[in-house]
Write a protein that holds these residues in place. Sequence first.
Motif, PDB file in Angstrom:
ATOM      1  N   ALA A  64       0.831  -1.208   0.000  1.00 52.52           N
ATOM      2  CA  ALA A  64       0.000   0.000   0.000  1.00 52.52           C
ATOM      3  C   ALA A  64       0.865   1.258   0.000  1.00 52.52           C
ATOM      4  O   ALA A  64       0.340   2.370   0.073  1.00 52.52           O
ATOM      5  N   GLY A  65       2.194   1.076  -0.052  1.00 52.03           N
ATOM      6  CA  GLY A  65       3.104   2.220  -0.073  1.00 52.03           C
ATOM      7  C   GLY A  65       3.231   2.890   1.281  1.00 52.03           C
ATOM      8  O   GLY A  65       3.599   4.059   1.370  1.00 52.03           O
ATOM      9  N   CYS A  66       2.925   2.130   2.349  1.00 53.73           N
ATOM     10  CA  CYS A  66       2.967   2.702   3.700  1.00 53.73           C
ATOM     11  C   CYS A  66       4.232   2.255   4.423  1.00 53.73           C
ATOM     12  O   CYS A  66       4.373   1.081   4.754  1.00 53.73           O
ATOM     13  N   ASP A  67       5.153   3.185   4.637  1.00 55.42           N
ATOM     14  CA  ASP A  67       6.373   2.909   5.403  1.00 55.42           C
ATOM     15  C   ASP A  67       6.113   3.301   6.864  1.00 55.42           C
ATOM     16  O   ASP A  67       5.850   4.469   7.147  1.00 55.42           O
ATOM     17  N   PRO A  68       6.177   2.337   7.793  1.00 56.43           N
ATOM     18  CA  PRO A  68       5.834   2.629   9.190  1.00 56.43           C
ATOM     19  C   PRO A  68       6.798   3.593   9.901  1.00 56.43           C
ATOM     20  O   PRO A  68       6.448   4.136  10.953  1.00 56.43           O
ATOM     21  N   LYS A  69       7.958   3.814   9.320  1.00 60.25           N
ATOM     22  CA  LYS A  69       8.991   4.640   9.968  1.00 60.25           C
ATOM     23  C   LYS A  69       8.451   5.989  10.449  1.00 60.25           C
ATOM     24  O   LYS A  69       7.926   6.774   9.658  1.00 60.25           O
ATOM     25  N   GLY A  70       8.572   6.223  11.748  1.00 61.53           N
ATOM     26  CA  GLY A  70       8.168   7.504  12.319  1.00 61.53           C
ATOM     27  C   GLY A  70       6.669   7.689  12.496  1.00 61.53           C
ATOM     28  O   GLY A  70       6.222   8.697  13.049  1.00 61.53           O
ATOM     29  N   LYS A  71       5.873   6.690  12.046  1.00 58.58           N
ATOM     30  CA  LYS A  71       4.405   6.815  12.157  1.00 58.58           C
ATOM     31  C   LYS A  71       3.930   6.312  13.519  1.00 58.58           C
ATOM     32  O   LYS A  71       4.566   5.467  14.144  1.00 58.58           O
ATOM     33  N   ARG A  72       2.777   6.816  13.935  1.00 60.76           N
ATOM     34  CA  ARG A  72       2.130   6.272  15.124  1.00 60.76           C
ATOM     35  C   ARG A  72       1.322   5.052  14.716  1.00 60.76           C
ATOM     36  O   ARG A  72       0.334   5.193  13.974  1.00 60.76           O
ATOM     37  N   ALA A  73       1.720   3.876  15.202  1.00 61.75           N
ATOM     38  CA  ALA A  73       0.995   2.646  14.872  1.00 61.75           C
ATOM     39  C   ALA A  73       0.255   2.164  16.109  1.00 61.75           C
ATOM     40  O   ALA A  73       0.835   2.093  17.198  1.00 61.75           O
ATOM     41  N   LEU A  74      -1.014   1.839  15.945  1.00 57.01           N
ATOM     42  CA  LEU A  74      -1.815   1.307  17.042  1.00 57.01           C
ATOM     43  C   LEU A  74      -2.169  -0.143  16.728  1.00 57.01           C
ATOM     44  O   LEU A  74      -2.784  -0.424  15.694  1.00 57.01           O
ATOM     45  N   VAL A  75      -1.754  -1.046  17.607  1.00 67.21           N
ATOM     46  CA  VAL A  75      -2.133  -2.451  17.480  1.00 67.21           C
ATOM     47  C   VAL A  75      -3.207  -2.701  18.526  1.00 67.21           C
ATOM     48  O   VAL A  75      -2.989  -2.441  19.718  1.00 67.21           O
ATOM     49  N   ILE A  76      -4.374  -3.163  18.091  1.00 73.13           N
ATOM     50  CA  ILE A  76      -5.451  -3.412  19.048  1.00 73.13           C
ATOM     51  C   ILE A  76      -5.571  -4.922  19.211  1.00 73.13           C
ATOM     52  O   ILE A  76      -5.935  -5.628  18.270  1.00 73.13           O
ATOM     53  N   GLY A  77      -5.222  -5.404  20.398  1.00 77.26           N
ATOM     54  CA  GLY A  77      -5.161  -6.842  20.667  1.00 77.26           C
ATOM     55  C   GLY A  77      -3.748  -7.210  21.064  1.00 77.26           C
ATOM     56  O   GLY A  77      -2.785  -6.646  20.536  1.00 77.26           O
ATOM     57  N   ARG A  78      -3.600  -8.122  22.014  1.00 75.76           N
ATOM     58  CA  ARG A  78      -2.263  -8.470  22.523  1.00 75.76           C
ATOM     59  C   ARG A  78      -2.024  -9.980  22.551  1.00 75.76           C
ATOM     60  O   ARG A  78      -1.352 -10.501  23.426  1.00 75.76           O
ATOM     61  N   SER A  79      -2.632 -10.699  21.585  1.00 80.27           N
ATOM     62  CA  SER A  79      -2.448 -12.154  21.548  1.00 80.27           C
ATOM     63  C   SER A  79      -1.016 -12.493  21.156  1.00 80.27           C
ATOM     64  O   SER A  79      -0.309 -11.693  20.547  1.00 80.27           O
ATOM     65  N   MET A 123       7.049  -6.263  15.027  1.00 81.44           N
ATOM     66  CA  MET A 123       7.428  -6.073  13.616  1.00 81.44           C
ATOM     67  C   MET A 123       7.288  -4.613  13.197  1.00 81.44           C
ATOM     68  O   MET A 123       8.097  -4.101  12.419  1.00 81.44           O
ATOM     69  N   LEU A 124       6.270  -3.923  13.717  1.00 85.28           N
ATOM     70  CA  LEU A 124       6.117  -2.493  13.414  1.00 85.28           C
ATOM     71  C   LEU A 124       7.250  -1.694  14.055  1.00 85.28           C
ATOM     72  O   LEU A 124       7.783  -0.755  13.463  1.00 85.28           O
ATOM     73  N   LEU A 125       7.638  -2.107  15.260  1.00 90.82           N
ATOM     74  CA  LEU A 125       8.749  -1.457  15.961  1.00 90.82           C
ATOM     75  C   LEU A 125      10.048  -1.635  15.185  1.00 90.82           C
ATOM     76  O   LEU A 125      10.858  -0.708  15.051  1.00 90.82           O
ATOM     77  N   GLU A 126      10.234  -2.849  14.645  1.00 96.74           N
ATOM     78  CA  GLU A 126      11.423  -3.151  13.844  1.00 96.74           C
ATOM     79  C   GLU A 126      11.516  -2.222  12.633  1.00 96.74           C
ATOM     80  O   GLU A 126      12.604  -1.896  12.160  1.00 96.74           O
ATOM     81  N   LYS A 127      10.342  -1.793  12.140  1.00 95.95           N
ATOM     82  CA  LYS A 127      10.300  -0.852  11.004  1.00 95.95           C
ATOM     83  C   LYS A 127      10.194   0.593  11.493  1.00 95.95           C
ATOM     84  O   LYS A 127       9.772   1.483  10.745  1.00 95.95           O
ATOM     85  N   HIS A 128      10.537   0.807  12.760  1.00 96.58           N
ATOM     86  CA  HIS A 128      10.698   2.161  13.315  1.00 96.58           C
ATOM     87  C   HIS A 128       9.406   2.949  13.472  1.00 96.58           C
ATOM     88  O   HIS A 128       9.426   4.189  13.412  1.00 96.58           O
ATOM     89  N   ALA A 129       8.277   2.243  13.653  1.00 93.41           N
ATOM     90  CA  ALA A 129       7.041   2.949  14.015  1.00 93.41           C
ATOM     91  C   ALA A 129       7.073   3.268  15.512  1.00 93.41           C
ATOM     92  O   ALA A 129       7.805   2.635  16.275  1.00 93.41           O
ATOM     93  N   THR A 130       6.270   4.241  15.919  1.00 91.72           N
ATOM     94  CA  THR A 130       6.019   4.493  17.343  1.00 91.72           C
ATOM     95  C   THR A 130       4.775   3.687  17.686  1.00 91.72           C
ATOM     96  O   THR A 130       3.686   3.983  17.201  1.00 91.72           O
TER      97      THR A 130
END
Length: 279
Positions: A149-164, A174-181
């Motif tokens: 989708a052309g979305c680079d997570p770097k520097g973005k605020r990512a919200l994961v809902i669910g902790r399974s 994995m989002l952290l590995e790509k430098h998301a917050t």
Amino acid sequence: MIIDGKQVAAQVRAEVAAAVKELEARGRTPGLTVVRVGDDPASAVYVRGKRKACEEVGIRSVEHHLPATTSQAELLALVRQLNADPSVDGILVQLPLPKGLDESEILDAIDPGKDVDGFHPLNVGALCLGKPAPRPCTPHGVMRLLAEAGCDPKGKRALVIGRSHIVGKPMALMLLEKHATVTIAHSRTADLAAEVARADIVVAAIGKAEMIRGEWVKPGAVVIDVGMNRKPDGKLCGDVEYAAAAERAAAITPVPGGVGPMTIAMLLVNTVELARTRT
Ligand SMILES: Nc1nc(=O)c2c([nH]1)NC[C@@H]1CN(c3ccc(C(=O)N[C@@H](CCC(=O)O)C(=O)O)cc3)C=[N+]21
């Protein structure tokens, strides 16, 4: 923009098919073994989908279907037999297991070098440390959908809902590995609407039909819906109120046809990768 999981999955399968041909040229057909215990109807559907996908790309697939009355010792014995079988590159024990079986002990018994799901503690640890290891298929597929989708997570605020263990936690890593917050929300989160409203990337994996309201979504956000819920009318729906969210999102995955097909495609990727490292 609708992110077409079926289309991306077909592309991934084509890549896998080419990799399988290469391995075959070296006399090495990759093999996936799926263990299914009991007669959960959803599991039967998923396992059929996995077998069909394997056939399409040339992976040898074997299913062991055991009765719901199987004991822990019997299941452990099968896992150990598959660990020792050189024709088996990947082992997948379909979850959930029937009540009375200790899931965690079974997953721990799988040879980490054959762990296509990436659920073994050693592989979870490797993911946490950023070391190469099989990655859980669903979040792995989500990362690929974001890239498409052309979305680079770097520097973005990512919200994961669910902790399974299967989706939420590895997804966050994995989002952290790509430098998301990265923020992880869950059932005890105080103000979910406010968390969604400030997220650039939302990954919903809670298992509650259409719980994430479209009006919460930040305009221009990317929304990935991992939910698979069956409505009273029998139709599948996700964790996100799709139509309302699609009006605000820059990109969104549908259910069905989003993350689900990618989960299976990444299982094939992991199987080939395990076969490759074995030779
Ligand atoms: N050890 C293990 N590994 C798994 O990866 C695993 C598991 N256990 N247990 C169950 C969940 C669920 N899962 C799905 C796979 C494909 C679709 C899929 O293809 N869904 C289609 C729709 C299918 C339908 O119509 O029912 C879609 O979203 O378009 C969904 C869900 C893998 N899982």
